[in-house]
Design a protein around this motif. Structure first.
Motif, PDB file in Angstrom:
ATOM      1  N   HIS A  97       0.833  -1.213   0.000  1.00  0.00           N
ATOM      2  CA  HIS A  97       0.000   0.000   0.000  1.00  0.00           C
ATOM      3  C   HIS A  97       0.866   1.262   0.000  1.00  0.00           C
ATOM      4  CE1 HIS A  97      -3.708   2.196   1.741  1.00  0.00           C
ATOM      5  NE2 HIS A  97      -2.740   3.097   1.792  1.00  0.00           N
ATOM      6  N   GLU A  98       1.799   1.332   0.923  1.00  0.00           N
ATOM      7  CA  GLU A  98       2.601   2.557   1.052  1.00  0.00           C
ATOM      8  C   GLU A  98       3.580   2.717  -0.108  1.00  0.00           C
ATOM      9  OE1 GLU A  98       1.565   4.676   3.087  1.00  0.00           O
ATOM     10  OE2 GLU A  98       0.290   3.344   4.244  1.00  0.00           O
ATOM     11  N   GLU A 101       1.754   4.134  -3.100  1.00  0.00           N
ATOM     12  CA  GLU A 101       1.471   5.560  -2.931  1.00  0.00           C
ATOM     13  C   GLU A 101       2.734   6.409  -2.994  1.00  0.00           C
ATOM     14  OE1 GLU A 101      -2.590   5.095  -0.310  1.00  0.00           O
ATOM     15  OE2 GLU A 101      -0.758   5.656   0.740  1.00  0.00           O
ATOM     16  N   GLU A 118      -5.157   8.637  -2.031  1.00  0.00           N
ATOM     17  CA  GLU A 118      -4.120   8.190  -2.946  1.00  0.00           C
ATOM     18  C   GLU A 118      -4.546   6.854  -3.553  1.00  0.00           C
ATOM     19  OE1 GLU A 118      -0.978   8.460   0.023  1.00  0.00           O
ATOM     20  OE2 GLU A 118      -0.112  10.102  -1.154  1.00  0.00           O
ATOM     21  N   ASP A 121      -5.270   3.891  -1.283  1.00  0.00           N
ATOM     22  CA  ASP A 121      -6.388   4.155  -0.374  1.00  0.00           C
ATOM     23  C   ASP A 121      -7.712   3.740  -1.010  1.00  0.00           C
ATOM     24  OD1 ASP A 121      -4.710   5.312   1.535  1.00  0.00           O
ATOM     25  OD2 ASP A 121      -4.915   7.299   0.623  1.00  0.00           O
TER      26      ASP A 121
HETATM   27 ZN    ZN Z   1      -2.790   5.123   1.939  1.00  0.00          ZN
END
Ligand code: ZN
Length: 165
Positions: A97-98, A101, A118, A121
């Motif tokens: 996820h990170e 982004e 983002e 998200d």
């Molecule tokens: Zn996020």
């Protein structure tokens, strides 16, 4: 580890000491064990985050990933893991996820939607088709291991969540 500044200090220390090379195109991840919290809101406001800061005179991107064994109900999709370690298996999805982004919004001024979300998200906690392995759900095999990794946003065809494109 308590505040964002302290996480940045971990990264800057690793770079300043030469333990890690300075790479403005890299993303530095700080992963913590289950006995570490982050009082800025780990488990209550977020399960991980990414940001950027000036380190050794350069714009460095970095991320924090807490161990979701601290708070399975808020940061773990399941309390078992396809590799037998619920915390680490849960972190794999948050890392993904990170990273997604950090790639599309490295300085927090690039890709996000009108609601401020983002790309990752928009697909958080959705996994598409899953299968069972070692008593846990998984949705992809990478190398020899199975993982449950959240889907990411595909911006084509008016947009949808997917694990590949
Ligand atoms: Zn996020």
């Amino acid at each position: 580890m308590r505040r964002i500044q302290e996480i940045q200090t971990v990264v800057s220390g690793a770079i300043a000491s030469g333990r890690l090379l300075k790479d403005t195109n890299g993303v530095y991840f700080v992963l913590t064990s289950a006995d570490v919290t982050a009082s800025s809101g780990f488990c209550t406001q977020y399960c991980g985050w990414h940001t950027h800061g000036t380190i050794s005179g350069s714009d460095i991107k970095y991320a924090f990933i807490g161990n979701p064994d601290r708070c399975p109900s808020s940061c773990e999709a399941q309390t078992t893991g396809p590799n037998g370690n619920a915390g680490a298996d849960g972190m794999a999805s948050i890392i993904s996820h990170e990273l997604e982004e950090a790639v599309t919004d490295p300085d927090l001024n690039a890709w996000y939607d009108t609601r401020g979300q983002e790309n990752a998200d928009k697909c958080a906690w959705t996994f598409g088709t899953t299968y069972t392995v070692n008593g846990a759900s998984a949705n992809m095999k990478l190398g020899t291991r199975d993982y449950l990794i959240q889907r990411n946003w595909v911006n084509a065809l008016s947009g949808y969540c997917a694990t590949s494109y």
